[in-house]
Motif scaffolding. Sequence first.
Motif, mmCIF file in Angstrom:
data_model
loop_
_atom_site.group_PDB
_atom_site.id
_atom_site.type_symbol
_atom_site.label_atom_id
_atom_site.label_comp_id
_atom_site.label_asym_id
_atom_site.label_seq_id
_atom_site.Cartn_x
_atom_site.Cartn_y
_atom_site.Cartn_z
ATOM 1 N N ASN A 36 0.771 -1.240 -0.067
ATOM 2 C CA ASN A 36 -0.074 -0.009 0.144
ATOM 3 C C ASN A 36 0.778 1.210 -0.063
ATOM 4 O O ASN A 36 1.363 1.510 1.233
ATOM 5 C CB ASN A 36 -0.797 -0.113 1.225
ATOM 6 C CG ASN A 36 -1.947 1.226 1.224
ATOM 7 O OD1 ASN A 36 -1.865 1.969 0.180
ATOM 8 N ND2 ASN A 36 -2.835 1.213 2.216
ATOM 9 N N MET A 37 0.900 1.852 -1.101
ATOM 10 C CA MET A 37 1.772 3.262 -1.375
ATOM 11 C C MET A 37 0.736 4.483 -1.348
ATOM 12 O O MET A 37 1.169 5.236 -2.025
ATOM 13 C CB MET A 37 2.731 3.017 -2.338
ATOM 14 C CG MET A 37 3.629 1.883 -1.968
ATOM 15 S SD MET A 37 5.067 1.938 -3.148
ATOM 16 C CE MET A 37 6.237 3.296 -2.489
ATOM 17 N N SER A 38 -0.473 4.121 -0.984
ATOM 18 C CA SER A 38 -1.385 5.282 -1.160
ATOM 19 C C SER A 38 -1.779 6.062 -0.230
ATOM 20 O O SER A 38 -2.280 7.242 -0.280
ATOM 21 C CB SER A 38 -2.795 4.386 -1.652
ATOM 22 O OG SER A 38 -3.413 3.906 -0.587
ATOM 23 N N VAL A 39 -1.293 5.751 1.050
ATOM 24 C CA VAL A 39 -1.635 6.580 2.165
ATOM 25 C C VAL A 39 -0.645 7.594 2.861
ATOM 26 O O VAL A 39 0.539 7.271 2.752
ATOM 27 C CB VAL A 39 -2.170 5.811 3.450
ATOM 28 C CG1 VAL A 39 -3.670 5.346 3.250
ATOM 29 C CG2 VAL A 39 -1.549 4.667 3.710
ATOM 30 N N GLU A 347 -5.504 1.694 -11.444
ATOM 31 C CA GLU A 347 -6.419 0.505 -11.116
ATOM 32 C C GLU A 347 -5.644 -0.861 -11.842
ATOM 33 O O GLU A 347 -5.927 -1.953 -11.124
ATOM 34 C CB GLU A 347 -7.799 0.573 -12.107
ATOM 35 C CG GLU A 347 -8.695 1.637 -11.181
ATOM 36 C CD GLU A 347 -9.831 1.953 -11.838
ATOM 37 O OE1 GLU A 347 -10.203 1.470 -13.226
ATOM 38 O OE2 GLU A 347 -10.579 2.639 -11.135
ATOM 39 N N LEU A 348 -5.143 -0.722 -12.839
ATOM 40 C CA LEU A 348 -4.231 -2.050 -13.537
ATOM 41 C C LEU A 348 -3.405 -2.569 -12.439
ATOM 42 O O LEU A 348 -3.018 -3.564 -12.151
ATOM 43 C CB LEU A 348 -4.006 -1.737 -14.874
ATOM 44 C CG LEU A 348 -4.999 -2.249 -16.065
ATOM 45 C CD1 LEU A 348 -4.214 -1.810 -17.237
ATOM 46 C CD2 LEU A 348 -5.204 -3.610 -16.092
ATOM 47 N N LEU A 349 -2.749 -1.574 -11.980
ATOM 48 C CA LEU A 349 -1.226 -1.780 -11.373
ATOM 49 C C LEU A 349 -1.653 -2.473 -10.018
ATOM 50 O O LEU A 349 -1.127 -3.438 -9.544
ATOM 51 C CB LEU A 349 -0.410 -0.439 -10.891
ATOM 52 C CG LEU A 349 0.486 -0.715 -10.032
ATOM 53 C CD1 LEU A 349 1.813 -1.365 -10.705
ATOM 54 C CD2 LEU A 349 1.233 0.636 -9.685
ATOM 55 N N LEU A 350 -2.851 -2.123 -9.324
ATOM 56 C CA LEU A 350 -3.412 -2.566 -8.170
ATOM 57 C C LEU A 350 -4.013 -3.958 -8.454
ATOM 58 O O LEU A 350 -3.648 -4.956 -7.867
ATOM 59 C CB LEU A 350 -4.518 -1.889 -7.628
ATOM 60 C CG LEU A 350 -5.223 -2.041 -6.170
ATOM 61 C CD1 LEU A 350 -4.070 -2.598 -5.081
ATOM 62 C CD2 LEU A 350 -6.300 -1.247 -5.663
ATOM 63 N N ALA A 356 -0.627 -0.321 -4.498
ATOM 64 C CA ALA A 356 -1.655 0.620 -4.483
ATOM 65 C C ALA A 356 -0.940 1.993 -4.813
ATOM 66 O O ALA A 356 -0.192 2.450 -3.744
ATOM 67 C CB ALA A 356 -2.419 0.572 -3.285
ATOM 68 N N ALA A 357 -1.498 2.859 -5.589
ATOM 69 C CA ALA A 357 -1.025 4.150 -5.860
ATOM 70 C C ALA A 357 -2.320 5.329 -6.067
ATOM 71 O O ALA A 357 -3.297 4.569 -6.353
ATOM 72 C CB ALA A 357 -0.087 4.428 -7.038
#
Length: 395
Positions: A36-39, A347-350, A356-357
């Motif tokens: 998870n690299m989204s937060v 979306e594709l990467l996840l 997660a970006a």
Amino acid sequence: MHHRISSRVRNITPSATMSVDAKTKALLKEGKPVVNMSVGEPDFDTPVPASFAGIQAITEGNTRYTAAAGTLELRKAIASKLMVENGLQYTPEQIVVSSGGKHALFNIFLAICDDGDEVVLPAPYWVSYPEQIRLAGGVPVVVSCGEQSGYKLTPEQLEAAITPKTKAVVINSPNNPTGAVYSEAELRALGEVLSRYDVYVVTDEIYERLVYNTRHHSIAALVPELRSRTIVVNGFSKAFAMTGWRLGYTAAPVDVAKAISSLQSHGTGSPSTISQAAGVVALQSFQPEMVEEFQRRRDYLVRELQSMPGVRCLTPDGAFYVFPDISELFGKELEGKVISSATDFCELLLEQDLVAAVPGEAFGAPNNIRLSYATSFENIGTAVQRIRQFLSRLS
């Protein structure tokens, strides 16, 4: 029948960072090993002395309401921090403590915007600014700041964006999502323009402690003639790893501080008494090793991204995000799905490689994605491998 939901709320876009986070958590629940690299949340613990001060507040019964603007003790401690660390002189009555920096900003826009007032907002911007401005009846005037200016607002752009309707200008340095930090000279140049117009300057400095090989400057300290209309926003989430304690603050001219305090007295009342007790101690408990570790992660991640085909990445000077431009990959496809936007890419990467970006559309920058390096070095290494693998399969 009337709409069940107000148009005010129907017109907001939910926070993209929060929704990516929700998707990620759902995949993790299914047992998928997502990185998870989204937060935007430090992976460090709150400094122990601050946590103990919170526990002590609870066990000693220090759990009642405080003044709406926060305890005098914490406001004095914040005033002294602003003086010593930022060269800014404020009295405790000019400081309002809120339930997080996000809440502090929400209060500001509600306190200063009338319907139709314009707020100059440099993009890339943090996801909640435009929504908060709109909820307050204001109009976000988005100014796109590209890669050539390091994603920073230029004096010429600022001058061109100001109209008779402009109520405020937002400056966020170090910046979320880009990690850009305005230099002393850049802030003075913006200040020179701002000194000619009667507008508020809302300066969000929540990432001030997280800077690498550079210094953070507060525009109000550099351009004293702006002091009477500058509103400084800061908080405890990033520098002290206290995201869940919900503690932020504003330092403002007296009339604005009073207005914010009055608004807050009807909105939330005082921020958490327990969090405030922890905050007093946190101000003395900064962990410099956190910055060293973030810098190590940044250097590695930027180097890796810069070596990937179709990816361009500036080196950020602050915060804990990289903001690579992936627009060269638009038009490529994977398993019959074409990447025509940053959202498609994320979306594709996840889905394919479990990283997660956050897509740049959320920040007013459709060519970019935001990756947070507020996660372990090991996780970042895994993410880099997976992104390389993902890119190698695009055709």
